[in-house]
Design an enzyme around this catalytic site. Structure first.
Site, PDB file in Angstrom:
ATOM      1  N   CYS A 116       0.806  -1.220   0.000  1.00 65.91           N
ATOM      2  CA  CYS A 116       0.000   0.000   0.000  1.00 65.91           C
ATOM      3  C   CYS A 116       0.842   1.274   0.000  1.00 65.91           C
ATOM      4  CB  CYS A 116      -0.941   0.000   1.201  1.00 65.91           C
ATOM      5  SG  CYS A 116      -2.016  -1.434   1.182  1.00 65.91           S
ATOM      6  N   HIS A 256      -3.604   6.990   2.720  1.00 67.31           N
ATOM      7  CA  HIS A 256      -3.946   5.678   2.167  1.00 67.31           C
ATOM      8  C   HIS A 256      -5.348   5.302   2.647  1.00 67.31           C
ATOM      9  CE1 HIS A 256      -3.934   1.569   1.024  1.00 67.31           C
ATOM     10  NE2 HIS A 256      -3.755   1.093   2.245  1.00 67.31           N
ATOM     11  N   ASN A 286     -10.083  -0.598  -0.397  1.00 67.49           N
ATOM     12  CA  ASN A 286      -8.615  -0.473  -0.388  1.00 67.49           C
ATOM     13  C   ASN A 286      -8.066  -1.039  -1.694  1.00 67.49           C
ATOM     14  OD1 ASN A 286      -5.884  -0.667   0.047  1.00 67.49           O
ATOM     15  ND2 ASN A 286      -6.041  -1.601   2.082  1.00 67.49           N
TER      16      ASN A 286
HETATM   17  O1  UT7 Z   1      -3.808  -1.457   3.545  1.00 64.59           O
HETATM   18  C1  UT7 Z   1      -2.831  -2.241   4.143  1.00 64.59           C
HETATM   19  C2  UT7 Z   1      -2.852  -2.164   5.588  1.00 64.59           C
HETATM   20  N1  UT7 Z   1      -4.067  -2.728   6.130  1.00 64.59           N
HETATM   21  C3  UT7 Z   1      -4.760  -2.084   7.024  1.00 64.59           C
HETATM   22  O2  UT7 Z   1      -4.460  -0.964   7.338  1.00 64.59           O
HETATM   23  C4  UT7 Z   1      -5.924  -2.797   7.675  1.00 64.59           C
HETATM   24  C5  UT7 Z   1      -5.863  -2.639   9.170  1.00 64.59           C
HETATM   25  N2  UT7 Z   1      -6.882  -3.371   9.908  1.00 64.59           N
HETATM   26  C6  UT7 Z   1      -8.210  -3.090   9.799  1.00 64.59           C
HETATM   27  O3  UT7 Z   1      -8.642  -2.257   9.035  1.00 64.59           O
HETATM   28  C7  UT7 Z   1      -9.128  -3.827  10.750  1.00 64.59           C
HETATM   29  O4  UT7 Z   1      -8.365  -4.518  11.703  1.00 64.59           O
HETATM   30  C8  UT7 Z   1     -10.088  -4.815  10.041  1.00 64.59           C
HETATM   31  C9  UT7 Z   1     -11.134  -4.052   9.223  1.00 64.59           C
HETATM   32  C10 UT7 Z   1      -9.315  -5.761   9.164  1.00 64.59           C
HETATM   33  C11 UT7 Z   1     -10.854  -5.605  11.106  1.00 64.59           C
HETATM   34  O5  UT7 Z   1     -11.528  -4.724  11.980  1.00 64.59           O
HETATM   35  P1  UT7 Z   1     -11.372  -4.896  13.550  1.00 64.59           P
HETATM   36  O6  UT7 Z   1     -12.189  -3.853  14.161  1.00 64.59           O
HETATM   37  O7  UT7 Z   1      -9.917  -4.896  13.883  1.00 64.59           O
HETATM   38  O8  UT7 Z   1     -12.061  -6.276  13.816  1.00 64.59           O
HETATM   39  P2  UT7 Z   1     -11.434  -7.587  14.491  1.00 64.59           P
HETATM   40  O9  UT7 Z   1     -10.506  -8.269  13.558  1.00 64.59           O
HETATM   41  O10 UT7 Z   1     -10.961  -7.284  15.874  1.00 64.59           O
HETATM   42  O11 UT7 Z   1     -12.740  -8.445  14.658  1.00 64.59           O
HETATM   43  C12 UT7 Z   1     -13.788  -8.082  15.565  1.00 64.59           C
HETATM   44  C13 UT7 Z   1     -14.896  -9.095  15.444  1.00 64.59           C
HETATM   45  C14 UT7 Z   1     -14.400 -10.537  15.499  1.00 64.59           C
HETATM   46  O12 UT7 Z   1     -15.383 -11.316  16.144  1.00 64.59           O
HETATM   47  P3  UT7 Z   1     -15.193 -11.742  17.689  1.00 64.59           P
HETATM   48  O13 UT7 Z   1     -13.890 -12.510  17.754  1.00 64.59           O
HETATM   49  O14 UT7 Z   1     -15.137 -10.453  18.451  1.00 64.59           O
HETATM   50  O15 UT7 Z   1     -16.397 -12.554  17.956  1.00 64.59           O
HETATM   51  C15 UT7 Z   1     -14.340 -10.950  14.055  1.00 64.59           C
HETATM   52  O16 UT7 Z   1     -14.485 -12.335  13.859  1.00 64.59           O
HETATM   53  O17 UT7 Z   1     -15.531  -8.944  14.166  1.00 64.59           O
HETATM   54  C16 UT7 Z   1     -15.517 -10.187  13.478  1.00 64.59           C
HETATM   55  N3  UT7 Z   1     -15.406  -9.933  12.053  1.00 64.59           N
HETATM   56  C17 UT7 Z   1     -16.485  -9.712  11.288  1.00 64.59           C
HETATM   57  N4  UT7 Z   1     -17.796  -9.675  11.561  1.00 64.59           N
HETATM   58  C18 UT7 Z   1     -18.639  -9.410  10.540  1.00 64.59           C
HETATM   59  C19 UT7 Z   1     -14.291  -9.863  11.305  1.00 64.59           C
HETATM   60  N5  UT7 Z   1     -14.625  -9.571  10.023  1.00 64.59           N
HETATM   61  C20 UT7 Z   1     -15.967  -9.479   9.997  1.00 64.59           C
HETATM   62  C21 UT7 Z   1     -16.892  -9.213   8.960  1.00 64.59           C
HETATM   63  N6  UT7 Z   1     -18.215  -9.191   9.285  1.00 64.59           N
HETATM   64  N7  UT7 Z   1     -16.514  -8.986   7.697  1.00 64.59           N
END
Ligand code: UT7
Length: 329
Positions: A116, A256, A286
């Site tokens: 990215c 970004h 993204n």
């Molecule tokens: O561009 C390159 C660099 N990349 C980035 O900058 C991305 C950085 N990271 C992010 O943007 C975020 O971490 C994500 C969007 C990838 C994830 O968001 P988050 O708020 O960090 O969610 P999480 O991974 O902590 O997940 C929270 C909950 C989990 O459930 P439990 O364990 O709390 O029950 C996940 O399983 O949300 C769940 N979850 C979803 N639920 C519904 C993860 N993905 C989804 C989804 N729909 N698509």
């Protein structure tokens, strides 16, 4: 006569026609429009579905716009740098394919793989070829067909990424505008959190790697999120300090587009007004190396000569950095 800088003299962008909405994703994985919107800010992304088309084809559309806008003939291009993690093939470089497809017979080109942050790495590199006096027409592209490496059964990644390309023409100027300064960084230990497991020399493709879905993006989102915010804020501050600037003097922050919460955190930590932050993540998701030039392309009509822009990005590698530039037109 002032110092020679590389001015952006044209900007182009391209996204494929097909749109993948949050409602479409609700049918593919266990997710909701509400979750995706509140956790990422993304509503839809564009996907390249035309058989036989790839990253180079999106970039070609961008190059055509750049040639038209800057009144340049293909044979006048001297260098094309393509930032991408989704090259048409492992080799040759996609830049070479793009040059061939647009009929640029007098140029050379190469790819930069910095995920990215690729556009910032490529923009800085291209600028140096201009500043040195070596070349007068350099094209810098950021292009990714993320749909080719996204697992549409993995809800943690498939909701984020989209396909798209953007780019700029760089030409020399001595009127004080152009790409002024960059702070670029990398930390290979971050590869643990964002990578593709197979397909490289470490783990070449086998029947097993395909069956195990190891040719897709792997991301552990939380540590990437934290590192992204810190990395972007810190390098913006370094660029400001080096150039004796403060954020009040910056007209546009161009971050970004990975996650709206990341964009908001970066803006808040820099105490920067939201209306001066370029945002199009809701439409495109993204697009990896494509996000920054796609922002410039969309906001082009709002920009005026002398505007001070701060570009910042963070991505796989880890790679990150910030670039300060003064708009030329
Ligand atoms: O561009 C390159 C660099 N990349 C980035 O900058 C991305 C950085 N990271 C992010 O943007 C975020 O971490 C994500 C969007 C990838 C994830 O968001 P988050 O708020 O960090 O969610 P999480 O991974 O902590 O997940 C929270 C909950 C989990 O459930 P439990 O364990 O709390 O029950 C996940 O399983 O949300 C769940 N979850 C979803 N639920 C519904 C993860 N993905 C989804 C989804 N729909 N698509």
């Amino acid at each position: 006569m002032g110092k020679i800088f590389a001015a952006i003299t044209g900007v182009g962008g391209y996204v494929p026609e097909d749109i993948l909405t949050n409602a479409d994703l609700e049918k593919l994985v266990d997710t909701t429009d509400e979750w995706i919107t509140t956790r990422t800010g993304i509503k839809e992304r564009h996907i390249l579905r035309t058989p036989g088309k790839a990253t180079s084809d999106m970039a070609v559309e961008v190059v055509k716009q750049l040639l038209y806008k800057t009144n340049t003939k293909p044979e006048e291009i001297e260098l094309l740098i393509c930032a991408t993690v989704t090259p048409d093939m492992s080799f040759p470089d996609t830049a070479n394919t793009i040059l061939d497809k647009v009929g640029a017979k007098n140029a050379f080109g190469f790819d930069i793989n910095a995920a990215c942050s690729g556009f910032l790495y490529a923009l800085t590199t291209g600028s140096k070829f201009i500043e040195s006096g070596m070349y007068k027409k350099v094209i810098v592209i950021g292009a990714d067909m993320m749909s080719s490496i996204v697992d549409y059964s993995d809800r943690t990644t498939c909701i984020i990424f989209g396909d798209g390309a953007g780019g700029v023409m760089l030409e020399p100027t001595n009127d004080g505008t152009g790409v002024i300064d960059s702070v670029l960084r990398s930390d290979g230990s971050g590869r643990e959190y964002l990578h593709m497991k197979a397909g490289g020399s470490l783990k070449p493709a086998t029947v097993e790697t395909v069956a195990n879905k190891e040719h897709f993006v792997f991301q552990d989102g939380k540590p990437v999120f934290k590192a992204a915010v810190n990395g972007m804020v810190n390098t913006v501050k370094q660029v400001l300090e080096r150039n004796h600037l403060n954020m009040e003097e910056i007209d546009w922050l161009v971050p970004h587009q990975a996650n709206m919460r990341i964009i908001n955190s970066v803006g808040d930590m820099l105490d920067f007004p939201k209306e001066k932050v370029m945002v199009n993540i809701h439409k495109y998701g993204n697009t990896t190396a494509g996000t920054l030039p796609l922002c410039l392309w969309e906001y082009e009509s709002k920009l005026k000569k002398g505007d001070k822009l701060m570009l910042t990005a963070f991505g796989g590698g880890f790679t990150w950095g910030s670039t300060y530039l003064i708009w030329h037109y």
